[in-house]
Each structure stands twice: as C-alpha cells, then as structure tokens.
Design a protein around this motif. Structure first.
Motif, PDB file in Angstrom:
ATOM      1  N   PHE A 189      20.920   3.199  -2.141  1.00  0.00           N
ATOM      2  CA  PHE A 189      21.962   4.028  -1.551  1.00  0.00           C
ATOM      3  C   PHE A 189      23.297   3.685  -2.203  1.00  0.00           C
ATOM      4  CE2 PHE A 189      18.736   4.264   1.702  1.00  0.00           C
ATOM      5  CZ  PHE A 189      18.796   5.592   2.051  1.00  0.00           C
ATOM      6  N   PRO A 190      24.228   4.616  -2.183  1.00  0.00           N
ATOM      7  CA  PRO A 190      25.505   4.327  -2.841  1.00  0.00           C
ATOM      8  C   PRO A 190      26.304   3.262  -2.082  1.00  0.00           C
ATOM      9  CG  PRO A 190      25.547   6.476  -1.776  1.00  0.00           C
ATOM     10  CD  PRO A 190      24.153   5.988  -1.690  1.00  0.00           C
ATOM     11  N   ILE A 191      26.937   2.383  -2.827  1.00  0.00           N
ATOM     12  CA  ILE A 191      27.856   1.416  -2.229  1.00  0.00           C
ATOM     13  C   ILE A 191      29.139   1.405  -3.057  1.00  0.00           C
ATOM     14  CG2 ILE A 191      26.215  -0.146  -1.135  1.00  0.00           C
ATOM     15  CD1 ILE A 191      26.361  -1.829  -3.655  1.00  0.00           C
ATOM     16  N   ALA A 215      31.679  16.576  -3.882  1.00  0.00           N
ATOM     17  CA  ALA A 215      30.505  16.858  -4.700  1.00  0.00           C
ATOM     18  C   ALA A 215      29.192  16.573  -3.981  1.00  0.00           C
ATOM     19  CB  ALA A 215      30.558  16.039  -5.984  1.00  0.00           C
ATOM     20  N   CYS A 216      29.254  15.868  -2.902  1.00  0.00           N
ATOM     21  CA  CYS A 216      28.009  15.449  -2.241  1.00  0.00           C
ATOM     22  C   CYS A 216      27.285  16.664  -1.685  1.00  0.00           C
ATOM     23  CB  CYS A 216      28.325  14.467  -1.133  1.00  0.00           C
ATOM     24  SG  CYS A 216      26.877  13.994  -0.195  1.00  0.00           S
ATOM     25  N   PRO A 217      26.036  16.866  -2.069  1.00  0.00           N
ATOM     26  CA  PRO A 217      25.335  18.064  -1.615  1.00  0.00           C
ATOM     27  C   PRO A 217      25.022  18.071  -0.126  1.00  0.00           C
ATOM     28  CG  PRO A 217      23.919  16.739  -3.038  1.00  0.00           C
ATOM     29  CD  PRO A 217      25.246  16.082  -3.027  1.00  0.00           C
ATOM     30  N   VAL A 218      24.901  16.926   0.476  1.00  0.00           N
ATOM     31  CA  VAL A 218      24.546  16.921   1.890  1.00  0.00           C
ATOM     32  C   VAL A 218      25.722  16.557   2.777  1.00  0.00           C
ATOM     33  CG1 VAL A 218      22.114  16.465   1.532  1.00  0.00           C
ATOM     34  CG2 VAL A 218      23.691  14.572   1.700  1.00  0.00           C
ATOM     35  N   GLU A 219      26.873  16.413   2.183  1.00  0.00           N
ATOM     36  CA  GLU A 219      28.106  16.161   2.933  1.00  0.00           C
ATOM     37  C   GLU A 219      27.954  14.978   3.879  1.00  0.00           C
ATOM     38  OE1 GLU A 219      28.890  19.862   4.741  1.00  0.00           O
ATOM     39  OE2 GLU A 219      29.192  20.868   2.832  1.00  0.00           O
ATOM     40  N   CYS A 220      27.527  13.880   3.320  1.00  0.00           N
ATOM     41  CA  CYS A 220      27.312  12.730   4.173  1.00  0.00           C
ATOM     42  C   CYS A 220      28.445  11.714   4.044  1.00  0.00           C
ATOM     43  CB  CYS A 220      25.977  12.068   3.854  1.00  0.00           C
ATOM     44  SG  CYS A 220      25.897  11.358   2.234  1.00  0.00           S
ATOM     45  N   MET A 221      29.477  12.033   3.278  1.00  0.00           N
ATOM     46  CA  MET A 221      30.563  11.067   3.081  1.00  0.00           C
ATOM     47  C   MET A 221      31.824  11.529   3.785  1.00  0.00           C
ATOM     48  SD  MET A 221      30.117  10.679  -0.940  1.00  0.00           S
ATOM     49  CE  MET A 221      29.730   9.072  -1.529  1.00  0.00           C
ATOM     50  N   THR A 222      32.569  10.572   4.222  1.00  0.00           N
ATOM     51  CA  THR A 222      33.878  10.863   4.791  1.00  0.00           C
ATOM     52  C   THR A 222      34.864   9.891   4.178  1.00  0.00           C
ATOM     53  OG1 THR A 222      32.735  11.393   6.826  1.00  0.00           O
ATOM     54  CG2 THR A 222      35.124  11.227   6.932  1.00  0.00           C
ATOM     55  N   TRP A 282      33.138   6.356   5.149  1.00  0.00           N
ATOM     56  CA  TRP A 282      31.817   6.278   5.801  1.00  0.00           C
ATOM     57  C   TRP A 282      30.789   6.993   4.941  1.00  0.00           C
ATOM     58  CZ3 TRP A 282      36.120   7.543   8.886  1.00  0.00           C
ATOM     59  CH2 TRP A 282      36.429   6.629   9.893  1.00  0.00           C
ATOM     60  N   ILE A 283      29.640   6.433   4.841  1.00  0.00           N
ATOM     61  CA  ILE A 283      28.510   7.158   4.262  1.00  0.00           C
ATOM     62  C   ILE A 283      27.368   7.099   5.273  1.00  0.00           C
ATOM     63  CG2 ILE A 283      26.859   7.364   2.388  1.00  0.00           C
ATOM     64  CD1 ILE A 283      28.728   5.967   0.581  1.00  0.00           C
ATOM     65  N   ASP A 284      26.838   8.249   5.590  1.00  0.00           N
ATOM     66  CA  ASP A 284      25.698   8.299   6.502  1.00  0.00           C
ATOM     67  C   ASP A 284      24.427   8.158   5.676  1.00  0.00           C
ATOM     68  OD1 ASP A 284      23.779   8.758   8.296  1.00  0.00           O
ATOM     69  OD2 ASP A 284      24.592  10.622   9.104  1.00  0.00           O
ATOM     70  N   ARG A 301      21.551  10.579   6.017  1.00  0.00           N
ATOM     71  CA  ARG A 301      21.573  11.910   5.428  1.00  0.00           C
ATOM     72  C   ARG A 301      21.583  11.880   3.908  1.00  0.00           C
ATOM     73  NH1 ARG A 301      25.879  15.785   8.163  1.00  0.00           N
ATOM     74  NH2 ARG A 301      24.855  17.237   6.775  1.00  0.00           N
ATOM     75  N   CYS A 302      22.079  10.817   3.339  1.00  0.00           N
ATOM     76  CA  CYS A 302      22.188  10.746   1.886  1.00  0.00           C
ATOM     77  C   CYS A 302      20.840  11.010   1.235  1.00  0.00           C
ATOM     78  CB  CYS A 302      22.673   9.354   1.498  1.00  0.00           C
ATOM     79  SG  CYS A 302      22.597   9.037  -0.251  1.00  0.00           S
ATOM     80  N   MET A 303      20.817  11.844   0.204  1.00  0.00           N
ATOM     81  CA  MET A 303      19.547  12.106  -0.465  1.00  0.00           C
ATOM     82  C   MET A 303      19.439  11.386  -1.802  1.00  0.00           C
ATOM     83  SD  MET A 303      20.022  16.062  -1.344  1.00  0.00           S
ATOM     84  CE  MET A 303      19.545  16.529  -2.968  1.00  0.00           C
ATOM     85  N   ARG A 304      20.321  10.440  -2.049  1.00  0.00           N
ATOM     86  CA  ARG A 304      20.226   9.553  -3.208  1.00  0.00           C
ATOM     87  C   ARG A 304      20.147  10.340  -4.501  1.00  0.00           C
ATOM     88  NH1 ARG A 304      15.576   8.196  -1.403  1.00  0.00           N
ATOM     89  NH2 ARG A 304      14.925   6.796  -3.049  1.00  0.00           N
ATOM     90  N   CYS A 305      21.089  11.272  -4.673  1.00  0.00           N
ATOM     91  CA  CYS A 305      21.016  12.140  -5.833  1.00  0.00           C
ATOM     92  C   CYS A 305      21.868  11.622  -6.974  1.00  0.00           C
ATOM     93  CB  CYS A 305      21.479  13.527  -5.455  1.00  0.00           C
ATOM     94  SG  CYS A 305      23.195  13.549  -4.940  1.00  0.00           S
ATOM     95  N   ASN A 306      22.683  10.617  -6.745  1.00  0.00           N
ATOM     96  CA  ASN A 306      23.456   9.998  -7.818  1.00  0.00           C
ATOM     97  C   ASN A 306      24.699  10.817  -8.186  1.00  0.00           C
ATOM     98  OD1 ASN A 306      23.543   7.656  -9.392  1.00  0.00           O
ATOM     99  ND2 ASN A 306      23.050   8.844 -11.224  1.00  0.00           N
ATOM    100  N   ILE A 307      24.946  11.943  -7.524  1.00  0.00           N
ATOM    101  CA  ILE A 307      26.064  12.785  -7.949  1.00  0.00           C
ATOM    102  C   ILE A 307      27.395  12.098  -7.679  1.00  0.00           C
ATOM    103  CG2 ILE A 307      27.266  14.933  -7.401  1.00  0.00           C
ATOM    104  CD1 ILE A 307      24.582  16.272  -7.204  1.00  0.00           C
ATOM    105  N   CYS A 308      27.522  11.428  -6.549  1.00  0.00           N
ATOM    106  CA  CYS A 308      28.790  10.767  -6.255  1.00  0.00           C
ATOM    107  C   CYS A 308      29.144   9.774  -7.351  1.00  0.00           C
ATOM    108  CB  CYS A 308      28.746  10.094  -4.892  1.00  0.00           C
ATOM    109  SG  CYS A 308      27.301   9.099  -4.605  1.00  0.00           S
ATOM    110  N   VAL A 309      28.141   9.083  -7.895  1.00  0.00           N
ATOM    111  CA  VAL A 309      28.402   8.117  -8.945  1.00  0.00           C
ATOM    112  C   VAL A 309      28.883   8.830 -10.204  1.00  0.00           C
ATOM    113  CG1 VAL A 309      27.384   6.281 -10.313  1.00  0.00           C
ATOM    114  CG2 VAL A 309      26.621   6.646  -7.986  1.00  0.00           C
ATOM    115  N   ALA A 332      28.644   3.002  -6.832  1.00  0.00           N
ATOM    116  CA  ALA A 332      27.434   2.800  -7.625  1.00  0.00           C
ATOM    117  C   ALA A 332      26.242   2.833  -6.693  1.00  0.00           C
ATOM    118  CB  ALA A 332      27.481   1.466  -8.364  1.00  0.00           C
ATOM    119  N   MET A 333      25.074   3.080  -7.285  1.00  0.00           N
ATOM    120  CA  MET A 333      23.871   3.054  -6.471  1.00  0.00           C
ATOM    121  C   MET A 333      23.401   1.607  -6.369  1.00  0.00           C
ATOM    122  SD  MET A 333      23.610   6.160  -5.758  1.00  0.00           S
ATOM    123  CE  MET A 333      22.088   6.886  -5.230  1.00  0.00           C
ATOM    124  N   ASN A 334      23.083   1.213  -5.173  1.00  0.00           N
ATOM    125  CA  ASN A 334      22.607  -0.142  -4.934  1.00  0.00           C
ATOM    126  C   ASN A 334      21.281  -0.332  -5.658  1.00  0.00           C
ATOM    127  OD1 ASN A 334      22.073  -2.600  -3.859  1.00  0.00           O
ATOM    128  ND2 ASN A 334      22.549  -2.015  -1.762  1.00  0.00           N
TER     129      ASN A 334
END
Ligand code: SF4
Ligand code: SF4
Lengths: 374, 156, 376
Positions: free
Chosen positions: B38-40, B61-68, B94-96, B99-107, B116-118
């Motif tokens: 997951f992203p950290i 950019a997050c496709p599932v809108e799990c970040m605030t 916050w990252i939920d 909901r995160c789908m681990r798509c790497n887009i935020c990185v 970065a992805m953990n």
C-alpha cells in the motif's frame, strides 16, 4: 461359562465388557491416527506439508478436530425428520463397529472367534446402507437425498462382488473362520493364488467405504457432501468415525484374507509381538494404497460405477468362484488357480481399457428434444 | 489401467519431491523490492520532515478517491527561520487502505517523490477487525520510512 | 442419458429442481444455475449471472485512460495482461501512436506467460471438478505460483499488475528478466508433464470426459463461442493467427484443434496450448533487444481525438474485445467489454441438457469461466 482373556479366567459378561472397551479405545485412537496419517500422506502426494501446527509435527491435530466437533452446536434443520435424522449416524456407525468383532489381530485373538466369521462380517457390514439412506432422506435436502440414493445404489451393487471375492477365498481355504483362513495360507498368501479375487475385493472395498474413485455419494464437487450436508458437530463426527473405522476394518480383513495376516512368508511360528507388527504392516500397506489411489484418480460417474460393478466385476467374480469350484472338485493342482487368476486379471484390465477407448457416440440431446421430453 | 498406473506413478514421484508450501507466519517468503503493498509517505531524513507538500496531485489522480490531503504553510520554511525549502507542507493526510486498489498511480503522479508503495511484509499484514482501522493518518503513513525499514526502489 | 422408457412416458416421475450455487464448491465463483433433474439426468438448466456485477465499464467512463487500466485487471483476474493489452491497444489506436519494439516483445512474453498460468488454473480447477482430491489443483497451482513470482518481480503485484500503459510499459523489466523467464519455462515444462501424467490418460478421467458436453462447430459459432472452447469443436479461429496483433505474425506456433467438441477435447487442447505458449515465449525471448519501452514524447495526460475503435485479442478464454468510443477529452465516452466467458456461457444449456448431474459440473468447468469477466 468362562472365557480366557490373555490367560485370565473371566466371567463371560466381564470378558465381553473388557473386550468391547478395549476395542472402543483402540478404534478411537486408531481412527484419529488414521486421519492424521491420511492428511500427512495426502499432503506429500500433493507436495504440501499437511498439518504442522497442533502439537509436534501436527500430531495433535486430530484430537483438536475431535474436540472442536464435540464442542460444536448440533444443528437440525427445521424441516428434517427428527427420528430419521438423529438416528442415521448411529445406524451407519454400529454395523461398522460390529465388524471389529471378527478382525483377527493375532493368532488366536480376536473379540470372538466365530465359525461363520466372514458371513457375519458380510451380513453386518451391509446394514449401514440403511443409515446412509436415512441420512439422505431425513435431512430434507435435495443434495442429501441424491447422495443417499446414490449411496444405496452403490452399496448394494458393490456388496455382491465383495462377497463373491471373499467367497472365492473361503472356498480355497475351505472355511469361513478367519483364524482358519489365515492359518490355511501358510507360506504363500492367497493373493498369489487369487490375484483376480484380490483385485475385485480391493475395488469393491473402495466402493463400500465410499473412498475415491467411488466417493460418488459424498462427491464434493457435485452434491457437496451428500447425506452429510446438513449434519454438524457430534453427529457428523460419528459419520467420520464410521468411515475411517470401515477403512481400518476392511484393510485388516483384506490383509488377513489375502496377505496372510500375521504369518511371515519365510518363517515359522512367531511370537505375539511379531505377529502384531506383521499384521499392522500388511494392513498399513493396504491403507497406504487406498490413500495413494485417493490422491491419483478422479471420481467415476454413477452410471459408469454401476456398469463396472454389474458388467465387469460381478461376472468375473462369478467365473472365479466357478474355477475355484472346479479346482476343488477335480483336485487340479493349485497352479491352475494362479494361471486362471492372472488371466482373469488381464481380462479385467482389457475390458476396462476397451470401455474407455470406445468411440464417442453420445451426442448431446438438443434443446428441442428435451423440451419435447419434458 | 495403464493410464491409472501412470497417474499413480506421477503422484508417487511427487511424493518423493520436496513440499512447496511454507509455514507462513513463521517463515516469510522474501518479497521482491518492486513489491507493491500500500502507498506510504516518505520522510526527508536530511531535514527531518515529510517530502510531501500536500499538492493534491495524487488525490486527484487516485481512481478510487481513497486519499484526503490537507496542506498548510511550512513553519520551518527559510522565510520563517527554518532550514526547509518547502513553502507548503502536508498538514493532514489520510489513505483508506480498505479502498485503495494498489494501482501505483499516486506514486507516478507525485512530483516530489513523496509517496511510495510499501515493499515490506509490514505493508501486507494489515488484518484488522474494524474497517475504520484501515484508514491511515499521517503519522502512520510516515512512520515506516522514518524508521528506515523500506527497501529502496524507484521506478525509472 | 435419456432412456427410451422415460421418453415414452411409461412411468410418470416428478422432476426435481436443485439450486446449484451461488455457494457451491464447483460453480467457479458466484454463479448460480437451477437444474431440473429427472433422477440423475439434467432436463433443464437456467443459469443466473450478475452476482459480481460492479459496473466496470461504466466506472471506466468516469476515469481517464490511465486510471482505467486497474479496472481492466479486475474484469479478468486470471488473464490480466491480456485484458490490459486489449485496453491499451484500443487507446493506442485512438491516439495513433507507435509502441517501441521492445515493449511489444515484453508484452507478448507476459501475455503468453499469463495464458500459461491461466490454463494451469483451468487444469487445476477442472481436476477438482472431475474429482481428483486436490492433487491436480496443487500441481497446477505450484506452476501458477512460479509464474506469479516472476510477475511480482517485474510488476510488483501478484495479481493486479497494472503494468501496461498506453504507449508501452510502466517501467523496465528486471535485469535478470531473460534468465528468469528461462527458469520459469523449465518449470512449466515439468508442470505440463505432471498434469499430463496425472489426468490425460487416466482411464477414469477419460471415461468421465469423453463424449460429454458435446457441441458441434456450427452450434458453437451460433452461440458466439470463442477461444479454446470453440477450437475444441474444430473451428479454426485464433485471433493471433487470423488478425495478428503484437508480433504474432513473426512467430512460429501451431493452433491446436479438437475434433469432437467434447469436454475431453477442451482439456487436451488447453494442455497443448500451454506447450505452444512455451514455444512462443522461447522465440520472443530470443528476439528481445534492448531499447526504449515508451515512445519518445508521451503527454502526461492522454487526450484522445473523437472516434471509435474495436480491438480484440486472443485471451486464454477466447476473444476479449474492447469497444471504445471517444468524444475527445481525457476519458472514454463509452467503453464496452466483449467478454469471452459470457458468450461461451450461453452454450451451457445446449451442452448440459440430457447429461448427468455430475456432467453438468464438468461441462461448466470445461468452459473455464471467470465470473468477474462474465458479470464485469
Ligand atoms: S504525496 Fe506527492 S502528489 Fe500527493 S500531495 Fe504529497 S507531494 Fe502531492
Ligand atoms: S495506489 Fe492507486 S488507489 Fe491506492 S492510493 Fe494510490 S492512486 Fe489511490
């Protein structure tokens, strides 16, 4: 009337009680051991580790499972038939348990030496089919009902080849007493003289125990456990106990009747300890074979299963009985038995292969046809 | 019968081979450094503050809108007498993970290499009893890199 | 099979309806079929789909092109690379960009490895359907695991790779990629031998599968089937040959065909396809040259010109098509996934009616459905 138990003179009732208690304890422990061993062996066949967590090397896994099962809630579906549903596990279990009476563990020691031992075994062991049907019918579940009906059909079909295979051996040994059958084998076990009967016995025993490839009544991918579907907790564990007890008993009887029981092929009289080791080794071999088959073969379909019993196994078993009769009547040499047995076995293999290689002639029925039919 | 014999020989040969399963919680499989859990958020060890400036690029950019993301003025910016060149800095994040789908887009979208992805087992073993425990806040997101237990891998 | 007596209505028996699924061990996910049975013979099948519907197509219309890739993974979770490939190829065609050669070769290698792992999933699950207690399943999963390990090293994830991008790849493969692929292929060869030895010639397996679930080539075409299920009926349609995409026209491989259109042919054909895929990967590896993996200049945010495209690729389960309509801007106006499984599933009734209950299970298994793809 007094009976002799390991040299002790005992009243008949006390003696019976002690023997029954011994057997119950022995059975529970051996079933738990069998389950553990099966899981370990099956895991190795599948390149897994098997149970490892409970106790050293997972040894206590079966115990933990048993405790869990006993602690579980005993559920009964509302629409189930209470009496049929609740009694079915015991109707399955008790006949199997009765089979222990004639298992010849050692020379001169079984629960009761019965003159008609084989007949007794055959008679009791087929009663449990009733229990399967009861479980299937009483659960008021369609999967369970299909499973129960399958169990009945299968149990009845395979009872016959099983009995005839045992009968063939009994003819050669000229006795139905298991002690005498074992003694009659001497140095050369009956599997040498009766390879066909042994094969038929093994296949039919697999079917009787509902082990793969004949686990059609409980086939997980089709009827999801069949008659067991609605059972839980203790009642379910009784079914489980019966299954593994049957595995043990049939393997032990197979070992005694076909593999020479406690006798060592090369030597003479052996002490009790050695007898026990030999008997366990031979039983263990058969049990391992059952596990091995389980890991390797798919499940048959119900019509193929019935066809195999009635069209292949039964005629060959009858032929074997006929040949044995001729050998006994005309006093032919024993080698005839060997030759005919091997020939029968080859015929069996040939028939099996031919059945599979048949051209594929069964086109699927069209939808229009089926609508016309229904 | 020959076919069944072949099947049984196949299983027998497997019987003699080594089991492939592992006793999982005791023995962990080594995981590759590209592993995406997951992203950290990353921690700027030099200046001792997060890299993240709270620019909202990843949030958009997050496709599932799990970040605030919430941003604030950096109290340690040089104009405030600090030693940091970042004018703005992350305030709340916050990252939920539920909901995160681990798509790497935020990185990929982050201009500051702040996320970065953990790629450690810690990032995978996140079982909780309550879904709300999977919403990670800023200290939780930062703690792992701050302690320095993250394998470095930057996608070129 | 229908006995003549039952057909003539000499005995009136009552049909029984049983409900298989959505929680049944062999419906491969949340699929439900209601069987009407007469004794052990299936008279009617009514399949119900839609338990897994998440609206992936509609979701993709609210996202830009890069965000959609993750959703493509989730429609087809056993052949993610193939699904991603269809999607990125559609976007590339709209944008009219050329993909560097190296990226194409790597895509091909990964897609074929994915086909191998997907077919291994089939052999495992099918083995369980036929009744091998877990053995076929573990043997297959050992192989799948090996492929997934490789994918994880490259893409960072075991299942949802999100690795292909419009224009190329997200990032370079690992340095030891070629050596690792050779290792994996060696394991795959052993895996094929294992599965082959365990099932293909086993008499019981043959007896269970031969002549079951028959469908003729014409019927299969009428139902819109594709992929191995269609080719088992003898129809020679492989999109890799018929409309070569990537560099399949430069590669030498065979398309196995079945003759009888029954379950056995579908199984044997898939095992043979694993062998062919190994051949393809071997050739691709030889032709892999160093080079860029993304075109020179790619915009950060992709904006497509108005237009519509349909791209189809040969996924392990058949034709995986993407129909993409753009009205300009950075997100699709309409996205439609042509799912191979949904079309193949249409023939279930045709193949099952008149067979035994136990056969209904293996017929369903032989179609090799992925419920996520059916319901999307
Ligand atoms: S992680 Fe990167 S993209 Fe996201 S808010 Fe922080 S600096 Fe911006
Ligand atoms: S990995 Fe993807 S889903 Fe997860 S937070 Fe980043 S952008 Fe969002």
């Amino acid at each position: 009337m007094n009976y002799d138990l390991f040299g002790l003179e005992l009243n008949v009732w006390v003696d019976a009680l002690i023997r029954v208690l011994l057997i119950v304890g022995f059975m529970t422990v051996s079933v738990m051991g069998l389950i553990y061993i099966e899981r370990k062996i099956l895991a190795r066949f599948q390149r897994r580790l098997g149970p490892t967590r409970t106790g050293p090397m997972g040894l206590l896994q079966s115990l933990a499972d048993a405790l869990k099962l006993i602690g579980k809630e005993d559920l009964r579906p509302k629409s189930a038939d209470p009496w049929t549903f609740e009694f079915a596990p015991y109707v399955v279990f008790i006949p199997v348990f009765l089979g222990f009476v004639i298992v010849p563990f050692l020379f001169g020691w079984q629960v009761r030496v019965i003159e008609l031992g084989l007949l007794y075994f055959v008679a009791t062991s087929s009663v449990n089919i009733v229990g399967w049907v009861m479980a299937g019918w009483g659960s008021d579940n369609r999967y369970a009902m299909i499973g129960g009906m399958r169990a009945a059909a299968q149990g009845i079909s395979y009872e016959l080849p099983l009995v005839l295979a045992l009968l063939a051996v009994a003819m050669i040994a000229s006795s139905l007493n298991l002690q005498e059958i074992v003694s009659a084998q001497g140095r050369v076990p009956f599997v040498v003289w009766q390879p066909l009967a042994f094969f038929i016995f093994f296949v039919a025993a697999l079917a009787e125990m509902n082990r793969p490839p004949f686990d059609i009544p409980i086939g997980e991918s089709e009827v999801v456990g069949g008659p067991f579907v609605e059972y839980s907790g203790f009642r379910w564990s009784v079914f489980f106990l019966a299954e593994y007890a049957a595995l043990f008993i049939l393997s032990a009887i197979g070992a005694a009747v076909f593999l020479g029981g406690w006798a060592w092929p090369l030597g003479e009289e052996l002490g009790r300890g050695w007898q026990l080791i030999l008997m366990s080794a031979k039983t263990g071999m058969l049990i391992f074979l059952v596990f091995w088959v389980r890991a390797s073969v798919p499940r048959l379909r119900i019509d193929q299963l019935m066809g195999y019993s009635w069209k292949v196994l039964l005629p060959l078993a009858l032929a074997q009985v006929l040949v044995n009769g001729a050998v006994l009547v005309y006093d032919w040499p024993k080698q005839v038995l060997l030759v005919t047995g091997v020939m029968g076995l080859l015929a069996l293999f040939w028939v099996t292969e031919r059945a599979v290689r048949q051209p594929r002639t069964r086109p699927a029925m069209t939808i229009a046809q089926s609508e016309a039919a229904s | 019968m020959r076919g069944i014999a072949k099947s049984m020989l196949t299983t027998l040969s497997a019987f003699t081979r080594r089991p492939v399963t592992r006793e999982y919680p005791e023995r962990h499989r080594p995981i590759p450094e590209r592993d995406r859990a997951f992203p950290i958020l990353l921690w700027d060890q030099g200046i001792d503050e997060p890299f993240c400036t709270g620019c909202h690029a990843c949030e958009r950019a997050c496709p599932v809108e799990c970040m605030t993301v919430l941003m604030k003025d950096n109290p340690r910016h040089t104009s405030q007498g600090g030693n940091s060149s970042r004018r703005k800095i992350i305030d709340k994040f916050w990252i939920d993970y539920g909901r995160c789908m681990r798509c790497n887009i935020c990185v990929e979208v982050c201009n500051f290499d702040a996320i970065a992805m953990n790629n450690t087992w810690q990032g995978h073993e996140l079982s909780v009893y309550d879904r709300s425990d999977l919403v990670m806040d800023l200290p939780q997101l930062l703690s792992q890199h701050r302690q320095g237990n993250l394998k470095e891998w930057v996608a070129e | 099979m229908v006995t003549p007596r039952a057909l003539e209505h000499e005995f009136e028996t009552q049909d029984l309806m049983i409900n298989m699924g959505p929680q049944h061990p062999s419906t491969h996910g949340v699929f439900r079929m209601v069987l009407t049975i007469d004794g052990e013979v299936v008279r009617d099948v009514v399949p119900y789909v839609g338990y897994m519907h998440r609206g992936a197509e509609k979701l993709c219309e609210t996202m830009d092109y890069r965000q959609g890739i993750g959703y493509m993974d989730r429609t087809e979770y056993l052949a993610n690379f193939n699904a991603e490939l269809s999607y990125v190829m559609a976007v590339e065609k709209l944008l009219d960009i050329d993909v560097p050669e190296r990226a194409q070769w790597i895509r091909m290698i990964l897609c074929e490895l994915n086909r191998i792992s997907s077919h291994f999933m089939f052999t495992g699950a099918f083995g369980t359907d036929v009744g091998v207690f877990g053995t076929a399943f573990t043997y297959s999963f050992i192989q799948r695991e090996i492929v997934q390990d490789l994918f994880e090293e490259i893409t960072g994830d075991r299942l949802m790779y999100a690795y292909f991008r419009p224009g190329g790849l997200a990032w370079e493969v690992t340095d030891n990629f070629v050596a690792r692929v050779h290792e994996v292929l060696a394991d795959m060869r052993q895996g094929v031998i294992d599965i082959d030895g365990l099932l293909t010639h086993n008499e019981i397996f043959v007896a269970r599968t031969k002549g079951v679930g028959y469908i003729s080539g014409q019927d299969a075409i009428d139902y819109g089937m594709s992929g191995p299920a269609l080719r088992a009926s003898g129809v020679d349609l492989d999109i890799r040959k018929a409309e070569p995409y990537l560099y399949y026209d430069q590669i030498d491989f065979d398309v196995p065909l079945g003759e009888h259109g029954d379950v056995y042919d579908r199984f044997v054909l898939r095992v043979e396809e694993i062998r062919q895929s190994i051949r393809i990967v071997e050739q691709c590896i030889e032709r892999l040259q160093p080079g860029p993996i993304q075109p020179e200049r790619m915009p950060r945010m992709l904006r497509t010109p108005p237009g519509e495209v349909y791209i189809r690729t040969e996924a392990p389960r058949g034709e995986y098509g993407i129909y993409l309509v753009s009205k300009g801007g950075n997100r699709p106006y309409r996205l439609k996934i042509r799912s191979a499984c949904l079309s193949n599933l249409q023939a279930l009734k045709h193949m099952t009616v008149g067979q035994y209950v136990a056969d209904a299970v293996i017929v369903l298994g032989s179609i090799d459905i992925v419920l996520c793809e059916v319901d999307r």
